[in-house]
Design an enzyme around this catalytic site. Structure first.
Site, short mmCIF file in Angstrom:
data_model
loop_
_atom_site.label_atom_id
_atom_site.label_comp_id
_atom_site.label_asym_id
_atom_site.label_seq_id
_atom_site.Cartn_x
_atom_site.Cartn_y
_atom_site.Cartn_z
N LYS A 52 -18.29 52.24 58.64
CA LYS A 52 -18.81 52.53 57.18
C LYS A 52 -18.60 54.23 56.82
O LYS A 52 -18.27 54.73 55.77
CB LYS A 52 -20.15 52.26 57.10
CG LYS A 52 -20.32 50.91 56.67
CD LYS A 52 -21.83 50.16 56.22
CE LYS A 52 -22.00 49.00 56.31
NZ LYS A 52 -23.19 48.59 55.87
N ARG A 78 -11.50 40.65 54.76
CA ARG A 78 -11.24 39.54 55.10
C ARG A 78 -11.32 38.56 53.89
O ARG A 78 -11.48 39.03 52.88
CB ARG A 78 -12.54 38.97 56.26
CG ARG A 78 -13.70 39.25 55.46
CD ARG A 78 -14.99 38.61 56.31
NE ARG A 78 -16.25 39.30 55.88
CZ ARG A 78 -17.09 38.97 54.96
NH1 ARG A 78 -16.86 38.11 54.25
NH2 ARG A 78 -18.10 39.54 54.70
N GLU A 82 -29.37 58.74 52.92
CA GLU A 82 -28.71 58.36 51.57
C GLU A 82 -29.70 58.07 50.21
O GLU A 82 -31.02 57.85 50.83
CB GLU A 82 -27.98 56.96 51.80
CG GLU A 82 -26.59 56.92 52.24
CD GLU A 82 -26.08 55.75 52.41
OE1 GLU A 82 -24.84 55.69 52.98
OE2 GLU A 82 -26.81 54.64 52.00
#
Lengths: 216, 474, 752
Positions: free
Chosen positions: B123, B319, B217
């Site tokens: 990430k 995916r 964050e």
């Protein structure tokens, strides 16, 4: 009451257990023990640190893994047709005839004579904390149970719920599950016997100790 | 339909619904396939379908779906040349993908190259890549912080920034950079308490993950969760998108329950911002980033959009996703009756050219996908385990149901795997019609069963029905 | 004349001879047996005079043949002699050599360890009319003529701890120590204080013992012997042996004997011969100073003459040490030198006071250090060309001088200057702050009004920040050969923890050989550590040219050694280099498991010592990373075993000079090195899944007769027993070493 003689005779008529050795996973099998009638041994040593007789090898992705016998017995049948071939997981490879030992016969008889409280579903089971402490410190035979008593904690899919004991009143004679291991639905959790039945159970124990001859 | 010089054989390294869909796709493409199943899972729909359509040799018994060795062992034995990971299990496992392509008998991994999976699976790496390309990301740090003072500066700036943006109660998230799945995350709503939280998380991370890096964050509330479906040829050529999806209906723990395509319906709902512009912007950003990493095969760029129309890139899923069908149902390609993203994925994964470009892809109407699950929405979505006795619905040409549950006999839900029973997709010309049809479909659905204790089956159907009413709104 | 008694004595003598020569057929022994039998048979038929005559002649024959047999003694026969129940024991020595003694801490089996005997004794010397009682501390293993509880002189860790305790007592009382070494080896139990660790402690402390120590070797079995054998003078009984390993143990290793089986006698004889274990061998190798001649076929309790000469020798030896380090000694030293040449002269006539003053104690230690450093110099090969040697010697000298000026001389004064500067600066700051306070307050008022709330900071929140990945996160491009194979690997804990098979390239690549499920550490090549622990391109090897040889000419070993050198591309099992960790310079000595099992011989010991010396001179911290060691290289015999005290002494010198000595164990670390220079470090750590111990499981089962529980030697067990100070994850080795360098040990390092 308990007809121990009859039960013992029954077991004596077929004093062995058939163990099927299955492929634990896929791979190419190679038999090491390839004579029927050969004697095999289970794990040995003070700490059971020595594995049993090497039965076969299973090769998967270049990794040769041994399959050891986990019980003493005699090789009854070998699936020779599979030798050198790829097998799927769970394929029977060998059949071992295991003669029952004293402890196992005793266990078998007890399971017939005791009241077995069964697991209602596949899950992990724990005793409720106060019972757990008692079992761990003084042994399970000090715990008395009666119908409706809170006895177990059922842990399934990360969720816990309580399970009450239902059945005759008595003491917990044996515990059949292990903490942190999944128990299949319908498997016995504990064996309970009424207090007045205790002498009869002791009788079973002494009869087995005296009468059962372990076969080599 | 599938023409290639070598005849491929596909190993389906998954179970249940996705395995069934892949089998169907293989049949459509005329491709040989092999399935795997564990002993407990023998009753699963994909086993039955495999046995019925391809016979004994198409199904292998393995010890665990999680063990890559079993998959490769079966692949070699069955002569498979390619592996489809489905979703879950090995789908985003870059080590599995690498092993498939680098082992002595290489296999085609239907999915992005392993290095792409690895890079976008990280990430922090994704966030930094996005920032390098000027793609908006969630305000906060883009690297693990080790220094308390530096972290506090960022937190203070975040509080000031949120106040500036008119956020009423600013909250800052402190999380372990090595963590995931909700572990090691805490919220801070008071700048004075930041340091103690930071230390707690840092110590937790040190103990748990052996890396004390911490991320700071902004915590964003009331957002919509949007996705952009990206499709590309091998080696990152011809990258196109298949529109957007809105996946904002989620259970606790961020599990999606309803997905809608397209991501916003500007004609039906008035937004506080220009929805069409936001959709275009996130689509372009996603394409841009896919190009930059030379993304190949299928992937999803996940975004969050705030109520005032600010999009932030969240992460990239390398995916095929459960909700691929809902994008397919609104997509139109020339000379194809209906679009199936799974067969597209297999085709591209085996190295075939795309055969069309962005201009050929058009979108029509609105699709809604429901995930039908045996669970209790009123009790924290607790899963229900037991036997399903009856499962049926009224067939409509605007509704499609994908399920691995056999409809003609009772079915025991296996406890080892996720309790997803079926996916239902309805289509309407616009959002209003799609919602109506969705309601109709759910009304026609019959799902009954009992567990060992004799309690009746619990499902999320009522929850889905309730949520249908205010889809796509903030 | 009591004929019967004499016959009985002869029979005993014969039995002793038969015991010594064991199963070997020897004509002389057979002859003696036959003659004795003949005489006993014929005796009743003879008259008294004839009886005496025949008996005397038989006694003469016995004496004659015993002398002859003495010359035929093989090394293995000597082993049997020292282990014979009739052999003199320490109790005998205390009774006959010393004039008075008190046994300390034990009465037969009522002792913390009956195999270790400690006594305060004194020797009475009459000089002129004066009587001097000279106290000594006598320490030694006691076999007790085969008493079961004495354990054959095999000392348990707590026995050695007791010995150390009383050595320290002797040091405090300023009396010499007489150490009688009579042990087949230490008892290999790991319980605290630990067989290996206690021996290491003993050696370390003895290296700095400030009283004279005399060691007398009768049976010197490796580690057990070293535990009390580090001495200023080492004497050896002529029929004793001193060896790196018991011949049985050597034979078991040579013949790859499995536990429970017996090594063939012939192989044992051979090993004993090859190991060069006799007094003569050890004298010529320079590991002992003198041999004390025993009566034929070894000293037994009844040999009173022998005790007298032993007494002379120990007194002589003690005098010699004292006089060597003391100022006023000229005439007496000369006299004692004379005595050594003609042992008939009575040593007790010259009086030497056995107490040492301060400077003499220092000299004693320095002499001891030099003495051991000079040992086994012949037993390795230094292939450096002469020019290089000179240059390196010069560099070495340069470093010594530089270090002295930089760290000893300059630093002392520099500290004073900088302390002063700091104080002045701080004073000034206070004054300065006071003066500017009003101005600052004014500025604050202004700035609050026109402060930009989030100018630069906002960029930090939404734009790419500069970030260099931490150095430690970078893999340094070493790919293990194990990672090149396309195969799956099973974790040994799979049954317990349910670990899945791992793909070798993942396991030995990204995961650094660590099972991701249970954390089991698979063995990795030492190269991994070289590449992943130290800063890139910072490794500078030194002394790579020092080469292990076959100093004893051990049969067949040359080939094996060549093979090891070729396979590993190394000249010895020890690699020494300088490197940096996050910029901190470190000297590293590695024992490499692939080279003859990481065994330590003369070359390895010397390399290690030079690395220690280098670290000492440069004020660098020292890291001993043990990739694996099976112990002392048995084929080098005592040349190997002497590395235990040698290396430990070097380490002690380094630590006393304020160094930081860090030991990290990996894979398997056993025996000698652990029981000396590794085990003496105050900071020992182990990589997870490594094993640390004194003897392997097979040897333990053999000697203690008890089965070993699994994981007996595991790192966590060692941690629980207090042998090591921590268990490290391999992937965090770099971080942990750096952390340790910053936090532990060493007052005198270049960066402090």
């Amino acid at each position: 009451m308990l007809n121990i003689t009859e039960m013992l005779d029954q077991i004596k008529a077929s004093p062995f257990e058939e163990i099927v050795v299955r492929a634990p996973h896929t791979g190419v099998v190679e038999f090491v023990q390839n004579k029927t009638g050969a004697k095999v041994a289970g794990p040995s040593g003070t700490w059971k640190e020595k594995p049993g007789t090497l039965l076969a090898r299973l090769t998967r992705e270049g990794n040769v893994k041994p399959i050891h016998s986990f019980q003493k017995g005699v090789v009854e049948r070998i699936e020779h047709a599979l030798a050198g071939k790829f097998v799927q997981a769970g394929t029977p490879l060998m059949h071992i005839r295991h003669f029952l030992s004293k402890d196992e016969v005793l266990d078998k008889l007890l399971r017939k004579t005791l009241f077995l409280f069964l697991a209602p579903e596949r899950a992990k089971y724990f005793f409720v904390p106060d019972v757990d402490i008692k079992v761990k410190s003084k042994g399970c035979q000090t715990v008395e149970v009666r119908s409706g008593q809170e006895l177990f904690i059922v842990s399934r899919m990360k969720r816990e719920s309580q399970l009450n004991y239902t059945g005759p009143e008595g003491i917990i004679y044996a515990v059949y599950f292990e903490t942190n291991q999944n128990v299949e639905a319908g498997a016995a959790l504990i064996g309970v016997c009424a207090k007045e039945q205790l002498p009869a159970i002791q009788d079973v124990v002494s009869r087995v100790q005296g009468e059962w001859v372990e076969e080599e | 339909m599938l023409k290639s010089r070598t005849q491929h054989k596909l190993l389906i390294a998954n179970r249940g619904e996705i395995a069934v869909r892949i089998i169907r796709a293989c049949q459509g493409l005329g491709l040989d396939f092999v399935c795997i199943a564990t002993r407990e899972d023998a009753a699963s729909g994909h086993c039955r379908l495999a046995l019925e359509t391809a016979g004994e040799r198409a199904l292998y018994r393995i010890s665990s779906y999680h063990d890559p060795n079993e998959v490769f062992s079966v692949a070699d034995e069955s002569g498979a040349t390619a592996i489809h990971p489905g979703y879950g299990f090995f789908a985003e496992d870059h080590r599995f993908a690498r092993r498939a392509s680098e082992r002595s008998r290489p296999l085609v991994f239907i999915g992005p190259s392993w290095s792409v999976i690895r890079d976008l699976g990280d990430k922090i790496n994704t966030k930094r890549l996005a920032r390098r390309l000027n793609i908006p990301t969630i305000p906060g740090s883009d690297k693990p912080l080790y220094d308390e003072i530096e972290a506090e500066e960022i937190a203070e700036a975040l509080f000031a920034f949120q106040a500036d943006q008119g956020v009423l109660r600013p909250v800052v998230l402190v999380k372990a950079s090595a963590g995931g799945g909700g572990m090691g995350i805490e919220e801070v709503n008071d700048p004075d308490k930041f340091r103690s939280t930071f230390r707690r998380i840092r110590n937790y991370a040190k103990r748990q993950f052996r890396d004390e890096g911490v991320l700071v964050e902004q915590r964003i509330f009331d957002f919509n969760h949007l996705e952009v479906q990206i499709v590309a040829e091998r080696f990152g050529k011809n990258i196109v998108h298949f529109g957007t999806r809105n996946c904002s209906v989620q259970s606790l723990g961020r599990q999606k329950r309803i997905e809608v395509a397209p991501g916003f319906a500007p004609g039906d709902i008035r937004y506080a911002f220009d929805a069409a512009e936001v959709l275009e912007s996130i689509t372009n950003h996603s394409l841009n980033m896919a190009q930059e990493v030379r993304y190949d095969n299928m992937g999803t760029w996940e975004w969050i959009v705030t109520p005032n129309g600010n999009p932030f890139l969240l992460e990239v899923n390398t995916r095929i996703q459960v909700e691929n069908g809902v994008s397919a149902v609104i997509s139109r390609l020339p000379k194809k009756p209906c679009v199936d993203l799974i067969s597209e994925q297999i085709r591209l994964g085996l190295g075939q050219p795309l055969g069309y470009d962005q201009a050929d892809i058009s979108f029509d109407g609105v699709g809604i996908e429901y995930r039908i699950i045996a669970e209790n929405p009123d009790n924290k979505f607790a899963p229900w385990v037991g036997r399903i006795d009856r499962f049926s619905w009224t067939d409509k040409d605007w509704a499609r149901v994908y399920t691995h549950v056999p409809l003609d006999r009772p079915y025991e839900i296996p406890t080892e795997y996720d309790p997803n029973l079926a996916l239902a997709i309805v289509w309407g010309r616009d959002l209003r019609e799609a919602r109506e049809r969705g309601g109709m479909f759910l009304d026609s659905l019959v799902l009954e069963g009992r567990n060992l204790a004799g309690d009746p089956l619990q499902s999320n159907i009522s929850y889905l029905r309730a949520k249908t009413v205010d889809l796509l709104m903030f | 004349m009591d004929i019967e008694k004499n016959i009985f004595e002869l029979r005993e003598r014969l039995k002793y001879i038969q015991d010594i020569f064991g199963f070997k057929e020897n004509d002389n022994v057979v002859l003696l047996g036959a003659k004795l039998q003949e005489l006993t048979d014929a005796l009743p038929g003879l008259d008294a005079a004839e009886q005496v005559r025949q008996l005397t002649s038989l006694e003469d024959l016995f004496a004659f043949l015993e002398k002859k047999l003495e010359r035929q003694l093989s090394p293995m026969d000597r082993v049997r002699i020292v282990r014979h129940p009739q052999r003199i024991s320490l109790k005998d020595i205390l009774e006959h050599v010393y004039d008075n003694f008190t046994e300390i801490g034990g009465q037969d089996e009522y002792s913390v360890d009956p195999s270790m005997l400690i006594a305060r004794a004194y020797i009475t010397r009459k000089v002129g009319n004066k009587v001097h009682n000279q106290s000594v501390m006598v320490i030694g293993q006691e076999k007790g003529h085969g008493q079961e509880f004495r354990n054959g002189g095999s000392v348990k860790p707590w026995g050695n701890a007791k010995a150390l305790h009383y050595m320290k007592v002797a040091e405090m009382e300023n009396i010499p120590i007489h150490a009688y070494v009579n042990t087949p080896g230490a008892f290999p139990v790991e319980d605290y204080p630990g067989a290996a660790q206690q021996i290491a402690r003993n050696i370390y402390e003895m290296a700095g013992l400030r009283v004279p120590v005399i060691a007398i070797f009768s049976e010197g079995g490796s580690g057990g012997a070293e535990a009390i054998g580090l001495a200023d003078v080492r004497l050896m009984l002529s029929h004793g042996y001193y060896s790196v390993i018991s011949p049985e143990g050597a034979a078991a290793i040579e013949g790859r004997i499995k536990p429970g089986q017996k090594a063939p006698t012939e192989l044992m004889e051979n090993c004993a011969k090859r190991l060069k274990i006799t007094a003569k061998d050890n004298l010529s190798l320079g590991f002992i100073d003198r041999i004390i001649q025993e009566p034929v076929l070894g000293a037994r309790t009844e040999h009173f003459d022998f005790f007298r000469s032993l007494r002379q020798e120990v007194i002589n030896a003690t005098d010699e040490i004292i006089l060597n380090v003391r100022g006023m000694n000229y005439f007496r030293a000369k006299a004692i030198m004379r005595q050594k040449k003609s042992p008939r002269v009575n040593a007790e006539n010259i009086f030497v006071r056995w107490k040492l003053g301060g400077p003499a104690r220092e000299r004693l230690l320095w002499k001891r250090y030099q003495r051991f450093m000079a040992m086994s110099r012949h037993a390795f090969l230094d292939r450096r060309p002469v020019g290089r040697k000179c240059m390196e010697f010069g560099l070495d000298l340069g470093w010594s001088v530089y270090s002295f000026f930089k760290y000893d001389f300059w630093r002392k004064h520099q500290k004073k200057v900088s302390n002063l500067a700091e104080d002045v600066g701080a004073e000034f700051q206070v004054v300065f702050d006071k003066c500017l306070a009003p101005a600052r307050r004014l500025k604050a008022v202004f700035s609050r009004t026109n402060d930009e709330p989030n100018g630069n900071n906002q960029c930090q929140l939404t734009q790419l920040s500069p970030w260099e990945k931490r150095e430690s996160d970078q893999q340094q491009g070493y790919i293990s050969p194990q990672a090149r194979k396309d195969r799956a690997v099973s974790c040994p804990n799979a049954l317990v923890h349910g670990c899945m098979d791992m793909w070798a390239p993942d396991l030995f690549g990204e995961w650094a050989g660590v099972c991701i499920h249970c954390g089991h550490h698979f063995p990795m090549e030492y190269d991994w550590y070289v590449h992943n622990v130290f800063d890139p391109q910072s490794v500078r090897e030194f002394n790579a040219q020092m080469e292990a040889i076959n100093p004893l000419g051990y049969d067949g070993f040359d080939l094996k050694l060549e093979e090891a050198k070729r396979k590993n591309g190394l000249k010895s099992a020890c690699r020494t280099f300088e490197a940096r960790i996050n910029g901190l310079k470190v000297v590293i000595a590695m024992l490499i498991a692939g080279f003859r099992g990481g065994t330590v011989g003369a070359a390895e010991g010397e390399k290690f010592i030079r690395a220690v010396e280098r670290a000492r001179k440069k004020r660098f911290p020292l890291l001993a990373y043990t990739h694996g060691t099976a112990g002392i290289r048995i084929q080098e015999g005592t040349c190997g075993v002497i590395q235990m005290p040698r290396c430990t002494m070097a380490v002690r010198r380094y630590l006393e000079d304020g160094g930081l000595y860090l030991v990290v164990y990996d894979t398997n670390s056993y025996a000698g090195p652990v029981a000396s220079f590794l085990g003496c470090s105050p900071y020992q750590f182990a990589i997870r899944s490594s094993r640390i111990g004194f003897a392997g499981p097979g040897v333990i089962q053999e000697t203690t007769g008890m089965p070993m529980p699994p994981h007996y030697h595991s790192a966590y067990q060692a941690l629980a027993r207090g042998h090591i100070q921590g268990v490290w994850d391999r992937r965090e080795m770099r971080k942990n070493v750096y952390q340790a360098l910053l936090t532990v040990g060493g007052r005198n390092l270049y960066y402090r």
